[in-house]
Design an enzyme around this catalytic site. Structure first.
Site, PDB file in Angstrom:
ATOM      1  N   ARG A  47       0.874  -1.182   0.000  1.00 53.14           N
ATOM      2  CA  ARG A  47       0.000   0.000   0.000  1.00 53.14           C
ATOM      3  C   ARG A  47       0.904   1.222   0.000  1.00 53.14           C
ATOM      4  O   ARG A  47       2.125   1.121   0.132  1.00 53.14           O
ATOM      5  CB  ARG A  47      -1.017  -0.004   1.153  1.00 53.14           C
ATOM      6  CG  ARG A  47      -0.628  -0.632   2.425  1.00 53.14           C
ATOM      7  CD  ARG A  47       0.477   0.046   3.164  1.00 53.14           C
ATOM      8  NE  ARG A  47       0.216   1.471   3.333  1.00 53.14           N
ATOM      9  CZ  ARG A  47       1.127   2.385   3.585  1.00 53.14           C
ATOM     10  NH1 ARG A  47       2.424   2.026   3.680  1.00 53.14           N
ATOM     11  NH2 ARG A  47       0.832   3.651   3.736  1.00 53.14           N
ATOM     12  N   GLY A  48       0.278   2.398  -0.139  1.00 50.35           N
ATOM     13  CA  GLY A  48       1.057   3.615  -0.328  1.00 50.35           C
ATOM     14  C   GLY A  48       1.146   3.883  -1.823  1.00 50.35           C
ATOM     15  O   GLY A  48       1.483   2.985  -2.608  1.00 50.35           O
ATOM     16  N   ALA A  49       0.831   5.123  -2.218  1.00 48.74           N
ATOM     17  CA  ALA A  49       0.653   5.420  -3.645  1.00 48.74           C
ATOM     18  C   ALA A  49       1.862   5.036  -4.508  1.00 48.74           C
ATOM     19  O   ALA A  49       1.713   4.301  -5.499  1.00 48.74           O
ATOM     20  CB  ALA A  49       0.305   6.900  -3.801  1.00 48.74           C
ATOM     21  N   ARG A  88      -7.011  -0.346  -7.014  1.00 53.44           N
ATOM     22  CA  ARG A  88      -7.355   0.711  -6.044  1.00 53.44           C
ATOM     23  C   ARG A  88      -7.506   2.007  -6.844  1.00 53.44           C
ATOM     24  O   ARG A  88      -6.618   2.352  -7.628  1.00 53.44           O
ATOM     25  CB  ARG A  88      -6.277   0.865  -4.959  1.00 53.44           C
ATOM     26  CG  ARG A  88      -6.230  -0.325  -3.999  1.00 53.44           C
ATOM     27  CD  ARG A  88      -5.405  -0.031  -2.765  1.00 53.44           C
ATOM     28  NE  ARG A  88      -6.131   0.768  -1.791  1.00 53.44           N
ATOM     29  CZ  ARG A  88      -5.544   1.303  -0.709  1.00 53.44           C
ATOM     30  NH1 ARG A  88      -4.250   1.131  -0.495  1.00 53.44           N
ATOM     31  NH2 ARG A  88      -6.254   2.000   0.149  1.00 53.44           N
ATOM     32  N   GLN A 198      -2.130   2.327   9.949  1.00 53.14           N
ATOM     33  CA  GLN A 198      -0.822   2.515   9.290  1.00 53.14           C
ATOM     34  C   GLN A 198       0.145   3.292  10.180  1.00 53.14           C
ATOM     35  O   GLN A 198       1.360   3.063  10.119  1.00 53.14           O
ATOM     36  CB  GLN A 198      -0.995   3.289   7.969  1.00 53.14           C
ATOM     37  CG  GLN A 198      -1.628   2.504   6.847  1.00 53.14           C
ATOM     38  CD  GLN A 198      -3.118   2.709   6.784  1.00 53.14           C
ATOM     39  OE1 GLN A 198      -3.773   2.998   7.788  1.00 53.14           O
ATOM     40  NE2 GLN A 198      -3.695   2.544   5.620  1.00 53.14           N
ATOM     41  N   ASP A 239      -2.102  10.741  -2.180  1.00 51.71           N
ATOM     42  CA  ASP A 239      -2.416   9.690  -3.154  1.00 51.71           C
ATOM     43  C   ASP A 239      -2.708  10.268  -4.529  1.00 51.71           C
ATOM     44  O   ASP A 239      -2.560   9.599  -5.542  1.00 51.71           O
ATOM     45  CB  ASP A 239      -3.596   8.853  -2.662  1.00 51.71           C
ATOM     46  CG  ASP A 239      -3.136   7.963  -1.522  1.00 51.71           C
ATOM     47  OD1 ASP A 239      -3.063   8.471  -0.385  1.00 51.71           O
ATOM     48  OD2 ASP A 239      -2.783   6.799  -1.781  1.00 51.71           O
ATOM     49  N   ASN A 249      -5.536  12.204   0.492  1.00 50.47           N
ATOM     50  CA  ASN A 249      -4.637  11.393   1.320  1.00 50.47           C
ATOM     51  C   ASN A 249      -5.503  10.605   2.311  1.00 50.47           C
ATOM     52  O   ASN A 249      -6.734  10.748   2.343  1.00 50.47           O
ATOM     53  CB  ASN A 249      -3.609  12.276   2.044  1.00 50.47           C
ATOM     54  CG  ASN A 249      -2.474  11.452   2.650  1.00 50.47           C
ATOM     55  OD1 ASN A 249      -1.897  10.603   1.964  1.00 50.47           O
ATOM     56  ND2 ASN A 249      -2.153  11.672   3.905  1.00 50.47           N
ATOM     57  N   LYS A 250      -4.859   9.785   3.099  1.00 50.68           N
ATOM     58  CA  LYS A 250      -5.559   8.895   4.029  1.00 50.68           C
ATOM     59  C   LYS A 250      -6.623   9.634   4.844  1.00 50.68           C
ATOM     60  O   LYS A 250      -6.402  10.753   5.306  1.00 50.68           O
ATOM     61  CB  LYS A 250      -4.502   8.256   4.948  1.00 50.68           C
ATOM     62  CG  LYS A 250      -5.013   7.336   6.023  1.00 50.68           C
ATOM     63  CD  LYS A 250      -5.909   6.229   5.501  1.00 50.68           C
ATOM     64  CE  LYS A 250      -5.271   5.428   4.375  1.00 50.68           C
ATOM     65  NZ  LYS A 250      -6.278   4.537   3.705  1.00 50.68           N
TER      66      LYS A 250
HETATM   67  O1  MRU Z   1      -4.511   3.105   2.144  1.00 47.36           O
HETATM   68  P1  MRU Z   1      -3.039   3.371   2.037  1.00 47.36           P
HETATM   69  O2  MRU Z   1      -2.241   2.845   3.185  1.00 47.36           O
HETATM   70  O3  MRU Z   1      -2.488   2.933   0.692  1.00 47.36           O
HETATM   71  O4  MRU Z   1      -2.920   4.957   2.085  1.00 47.36           O
HETATM   72  C1  MRU Z   1      -1.650   5.515   1.999  1.00 47.36           C
HETATM   73  C2  MRU Z   1      -1.628   6.968   2.155  1.00 47.36           C
HETATM   74  O5  MRU Z   1      -2.646   7.619   2.287  1.00 47.36           O
HETATM   75  C3  MRU Z   1      -0.298   7.639   2.042  1.00 47.36           C
HETATM   76  O6  MRU Z   1      -0.244   8.781   2.838  1.00 47.36           O
HETATM   77  C4  MRU Z   1      -0.063   8.036   0.576  1.00 47.36           C
HETATM   78  O7  MRU Z   1      -0.232   6.939  -0.280  1.00 47.36           O
HETATM   79  C5  MRU Z   1       1.283   8.606   0.360  1.00 47.36           C
HETATM   80  S1  MRU Z   1       2.554   7.382   0.450  1.00 47.36           S
HETATM   81  C6  MRU Z   1       4.030   8.112   0.107  1.00 47.36           C
END
Ligand code: MRU
Length: 348
Positions: A47-49, A88, A198, A239, A249-250
């Protein structure tokens, strides 16, 4: 440096660190085909963009490494793209990585499956390596935005925008690392980040592993933290950043942005330029993923809410550009008004 993925060149297979099991154990999941990569992205093994963008790029290569009977290169690419793209919806890095792989594929002309596979493997390597480089560069640009002096730098973050979410180093946490590498002491406040934790499971683990001071708090404590303590900045990842600077973002990021404004603490968004989507005009145009109700109705597999309760579980929110002091990318720092500033960086 720990990366959340390993590409096995000999087996032409993607191995992903199973982030669902952190910090209890470091287990890896083998992904030999695009379907396995899609499942890993959707179930948040990775996970993470930026990290899901890299995973998708290697996912394309796995289709060429193990074609189905009768598949030519075009059919392989088509299957990989159709499989991976919807995994996603919010992080634009996934679609951007697939678009870039398509461009490379289209430039290969009539090459056969095997040659395509090698060329696309090199392209996926480049996407991964460029992300790491981008993080180091934006980390150093972001560190320069924090106030100078001998006092420890104190930042609030959200979710995990570190090594585990990228090809390494991190975006928001890349800024933290760059501050620490410059010899200054730095302290991070990490909200637990409901419902997937997270912050508690990944950010806290990553920073503790690197001996960087981190304090874990509930998200409900963010307002009290900002009221009670001197913080230099709120630093988060993204994201997708729309052309006008609105940033997805999250879920919970928006709350921190509002509170940061109230307490006059600068709110910084750190992201590689691959997260900026100039084709999406505003945050209202960004698709927001909604995830399974069980993420909220259960805790570690144990039901905590009454059967039949209605649930709303958006995985991301939009922080309006008006609440953002600066967007830090490897191409430079954008300041308001973000529309022209991001367009300039896009043309650079
Ligand atoms: O649902 P996730 O864990 O994929 O969400 C991740 C985030 O929101 C991060 O802050 C974002 O992807 C930036 S990662 C460098």
């Amino acid at each position: 440096m720990l990366r959340p993925f390993r590409w096995d060149r000999a087996a032409r297979r993607l191995d992903l660190l199973d982030q669902r099991r952190l910090p209890r154990e470091e287990g890896w999941i083998e992904c030999p085909d695009p379907e396995a990569v899609r499942d890993a992205i959707a179930s948040m093994v990775v996970r993470g963009a930026p990290a899901i963008g890299v995973a998708a790029a290697y996912g394309v290569v796995t289709a060429f490494a193990r074609p189905r009977p009768g598949e030519d290169p075009e059919a392989c690419f088509g299957r990989a793209d159709r499989t991976l793209r919807p995994a996603r919806p919010t992080a634009v890095n996934l679609a951007a990585a697939l678009d870039r792989m398509r461009l490379r594929f289209d430039s290969l002309g009539d090459l056969g499956l095997e040659d395509c596979s090698r060329e696309l493997e090199d392209e996926a390597d480049r996407i991964a390596d460029e992300d790491l480089e981008a993080n180091r560069r934006l980390g150093s640009l972001g560190a320069d935005l924090l106030p100078p002096g001998d006092e420890p730098v104190r930042v609030l973050t959200h979710c995990n925008a570190g090594t585990l979410a990228t090809s390494g180093y991190g975006t928001a946490l890349g800024i933290v690392r760059a501050v620490a590498e410059s010899g200054r002491s730095v302290e991070v406040f990490a909200p637990e980040t409901r419902p997937w934790l997270q912050g508690a499971r990944l950010t806290a683990w990553e920073l503790v592993s690197d001996d960087l001071p981190v304090t874990l708090l509930t998200e409900g404590a963010v307002g009290s933290l900002l009221a009670a303590r001197r913080l230099d900045a709120v630093v988060v990842g993204a994201d997708r950043i729309a052309a006008n600077g609105d940033a997805a973002n999250k879920i919970g990021t928006y709350n921190s942005a509002v509170l940061a404004k109230r307490h006059r603490v600068p709110f910084l968004v750190a992201a590689p330029f691959s997260t900026v989507d100039l084709a999406t005009p505003t945050g209202a145009d960004i698709p927001i993923e909604e995830r399974d109700a069980a993420e909220i109705t259960e805790f570690a597999g144990v039901p905590v809410a009454p059967d039949g309760v209605r649930v709303w579980n958006p995985a991301f929110d939009i922080t309006p550009a008006a609440l953002i002091a600066a967007i830090v990318t490897e191409r430079g720092v954008a300041r308001p008004p973000f529309g022209p500033a991001l367009a300039r960086l896009g043309a650079a």
